[in-house]
Design a protein around this motif. Structure first.
Motif, short mmCIF file in Angstrom:
data_model
loop_
_atom_site.label_atom_id
_atom_site.label_comp_id
_atom_site.label_asym_id
_atom_site.label_seq_id
_atom_site.Cartn_x
_atom_site.Cartn_y
_atom_site.Cartn_z
N SER A 20 0.83 -1.21 0.00
CA SER A 20 0.00 0.00 0.00
C SER A 20 0.86 1.26 0.00
CB SER A 20 -0.95 -0.03 1.21
OG SER A 20 -0.22 -0.10 2.44
N LEU A 21 0.86 2.00 1.10
CA LEU A 21 1.44 3.33 1.12
C LEU A 21 2.97 3.34 1.20
CD1 LEU A 21 -1.31 4.88 3.36
CD2 LEU A 21 -0.96 5.28 0.93
N GLY A 22 3.57 2.27 1.69
CA GLY A 22 5.02 2.18 1.63
C GLY A 22 5.49 2.08 0.19
N GLN A 23 4.78 1.28 -0.58
CA GLN A 23 5.06 1.18 -2.01
C GLN A 23 4.87 2.54 -2.68
OE1 GLN A 23 2.64 -0.63 -5.76
NE2 GLN A 23 2.95 -2.06 -4.08
N SER A 24 3.80 3.24 -2.33
CA SER A 24 3.55 4.57 -2.89
C SER A 24 4.67 5.53 -2.54
CB SER A 24 2.22 5.12 -2.36
OG SER A 24 1.14 4.31 -2.75
N ALA A 25 5.21 5.42 -1.33
CA ALA A 25 6.30 6.30 -0.91
C ALA A 25 7.54 6.08 -1.76
CB ALA A 25 6.62 6.08 0.57
N VAL A 26 7.87 4.82 -2.03
CA VAL A 26 9.04 4.52 -2.85
C VAL A 26 8.87 5.08 -4.26
CG1 VAL A 26 10.39 2.67 -3.91
CG2 VAL A 26 9.64 2.46 -1.54
N TYR A 27 7.71 4.84 -4.86
CA TYR A 27 7.45 5.39 -6.19
C TYR A 27 7.49 6.91 -6.18
CZ TYR A 27 6.17 1.08 -8.65
OH TYR A 27 6.20 -0.14 -9.28
N SER A 28 6.97 7.51 -5.11
CA SER A 28 6.93 8.96 -5.01
C SER A 28 8.33 9.56 -4.99
CB SER A 28 6.16 9.37 -3.75
OG SER A 28 5.95 10.76 -3.71
N ILE A 29 9.23 8.93 -4.26
CA ILE A 29 10.62 9.41 -4.20
C ILE A 29 11.28 9.31 -5.58
CG2 ILE A 29 12.90 8.94 -3.23
CD1 ILE A 29 11.39 8.01 -0.65
N VAL A 30 11.06 8.19 -6.26
CA VAL A 30 11.64 8.02 -7.60
C VAL A 30 11.06 9.05 -8.57
CG1 VAL A 30 11.85 6.45 -9.57
CG2 VAL A 30 12.10 5.56 -7.23
N GLN A 31 9.75 9.29 -8.48
CA GLN A 31 9.12 10.29 -9.36
C GLN A 31 9.65 11.68 -9.08
OE1 GLN A 31 4.98 9.63 -8.51
NE2 GLN A 31 4.88 7.76 -9.74
N ILE A 166 -4.65 3.06 7.70
CA ILE A 166 -3.33 2.42 7.72
C ILE A 166 -2.29 3.28 8.42
CG2 ILE A 166 -1.42 1.59 6.29
CD1 ILE A 166 -3.46 0.63 4.25
N VAL A 167 -2.14 4.54 7.99
CA VAL A 167 -1.03 5.37 8.49
C VAL A 167 -1.26 5.85 9.92
CG1 VAL A 167 0.26 7.51 8.08
CG2 VAL A 167 -0.36 6.07 6.18
N VAL A 168 -2.52 6.03 10.30
CA VAL A 168 -2.78 6.49 11.67
C VAL A 168 -3.23 5.34 12.56
CG1 VAL A 168 -4.11 8.08 13.11
CG2 VAL A 168 -3.32 8.82 10.86
N GLY A 169 -4.43 4.82 12.32
CA GLY A 169 -4.97 3.81 13.23
C GLY A 169 -4.11 2.57 13.36
N ARG A 193 3.44 9.80 5.82
CA ARG A 193 2.39 10.51 5.08
C ARG A 193 3.00 11.53 4.13
NH1 ARG A 193 -3.16 11.78 6.29
NH2 ARG A 193 -2.89 10.90 8.38
N GLY A 194 3.98 12.25 4.59
CA GLY A 194 4.62 13.22 3.72
C GLY A 194 5.36 12.58 2.57
N SER A 195 5.99 11.42 2.83
CA SER A 195 6.86 10.80 1.83
C SER A 195 6.09 10.33 0.60
CB SER A 195 7.63 9.62 2.44
OG SER A 195 6.76 8.56 2.79
N TYR A 196 4.88 9.84 0.77
CA TYR A 196 4.17 9.39 -0.44
C TYR A 196 3.48 10.54 -1.17
CZ TYR A 196 0.18 8.67 2.85
OH TYR A 196 -0.80 8.82 3.81
N HIS A 197 3.70 11.77 -0.71
CA HIS A 197 3.27 12.95 -1.45
C HIS A 197 4.46 13.70 -2.08
CE1 HIS A 197 -0.38 12.39 1.07
NE2 HIS A 197 -0.99 12.90 0.02
N GLY A 203 6.91 21.19 -0.96
CA GLY A 203 5.84 21.89 -0.25
C GLY A 203 4.77 20.93 0.25
N PRO A 204 4.20 20.07 -0.62
CA PRO A 204 3.23 19.08 -0.16
C PRO A 204 3.79 18.10 0.86
CG PRO A 204 3.00 19.42 -2.51
CD PRO A 204 4.24 20.15 -2.09
N PHE A 205 5.10 17.79 0.75
CA PHE A 205 5.71 16.93 1.76
C PHE A 205 5.62 17.58 3.13
CE2 PHE A 205 9.51 16.15 4.36
CZ PHE A 205 9.39 14.78 4.58
N ILE A 206 6.02 18.86 3.20
CA ILE A 206 5.97 19.58 4.48
C ILE A 206 4.54 19.69 4.99
CG2 ILE A 206 6.39 21.83 5.58
CD1 ILE A 206 8.72 22.16 3.52
N GLY A 207 3.62 20.04 4.08
CA GLY A 207 2.23 20.20 4.48
C GLY A 207 1.62 18.91 4.99
N ASN A 208 1.94 17.80 4.33
CA ASN A 208 1.37 16.53 4.75
C ASN A 208 2.01 15.99 6.02
OD1 ASN A 208 -0.78 15.21 2.85
ND2 ASN A 208 0.61 16.34 1.51
#
Length: 253
Positions: A20-31, A166-169, A193-197, A203-208
């Motif tokens: 889920s979101l860990g995978q999204s974080a990795v893709y987000s960093i590469v992007q 997932i990220v909170v609860g 949460r910030g990493s997958y944005h 800016g969105p990283f900081i905001g998230n």
């Protein structure tokens, strides 16, 4: 025995995040790295809710399949929580506060939280664009069909459920069982949460991260994820649907 149990829980968390979101974080960093090595971030664009086919009903099918399969890791989370629950304990839904036990309070708190987060987010986006650390964000790339708005609403609800459950609860529950302190658990949750944005820029990283700190802290006080889901869904619905209906008319598309 305790060490073995913690190892099992760590493996469980890695599996959930890897799906889920860990995978999204990795893709987000590469992007992000891809965008940074092409041109300044201010010239890049991040499009959410992309069209996946030029054929209307195939696009609809792809959108609905994406929403459905994105929720499977949430089902996995509740399965894991139910497997480790003690006999006679509350259901995993009640444990995370993801139920309709107090609809009025949850809705009120969710609306207030959406207002608290939403207004500063607009200013942060504008500042990020001015500083060149945020990409142009297009909340919807879908064509105008009869199903566009309902699908965008479903997409917003999907994002809200996946992220907050997932990220909170779930993660705060598991981090607590790892023996982590509450401040550390909140910080790691917020940074994830910030990493997958990050694909949207710094800016969105900081905001998230800031949003994640607030949401996770509130969860430790209320033990209810439902107000967070409501707030997140409202923020995304306003962004997705508002852009789809009015973005091009005001020159944002």
């Amino acid at each position: 025995m305790l060490l073995a149990s913690r190892r099992r829980l760590r493996a469980e968390v890695l599996i959930v995040l890897g799906l889920s979101l860990g995978q999204s974080a990795v893709y987000s960093i590469v992007q992000l790295l891809d965008k940074l090595t092409r041109a300044p971030l201010s010239e890049a664009t991040s499009t959410l809710n992309r069209s996946q086919s030029t054929r209307e009903y195939f696009d609809l099918t792809y959108q609905l399949l994406d929403i459905f399969f994105a929720l499977v890791p949430v089902a996995l989370v509740f399965y894991f929580l139910s497997q480790h629950a003690a006999a006679g304990s509350a259901s995993p839904f009640a444990r995370l506060g993801f139920n309709f036990a107090r609809p009025g309070k949850d809705l009120l708190h969710g609306v207030g939280l959406a207002a608290l987060i939403g207004i500063p987010s607009l200013g942060l986006y504008a500042a990020g664009r001015a500083l060149g650390i945020t990409t142009a964000i297009l909340p919807s790339g879908l064509d105008a069909y009869w199903w566009t708005v309902p699908v965008l609403v479903l997409s917003a609800v999907r994002h809200a459920i996946v992220e907050e459950v997932i990220v909170v609860g779930y993660l705060l529950d598991r981090f607590g069982k790892f023996g982590w302190s509450t401040p550390l658990a909140i910080l790691v949750s917020a940074v994830l949460r910030g990493s997958y944005h990050l694909y949207q820029g710094f800016g969105p990283f900081i905001g998230n991260v800031a949003m994640g700190l607030v949401f996770a802290w509130l969860y430790t006080k209320t033990k209810r994820v439902m107000p967070l889901v409501i707030a997140h869904a409202m923020l995304d619905i306003v962004a997705f649907v508002g852009f789809s209906l009015f973005g091009k008319a005001i020159g944002l598309g």
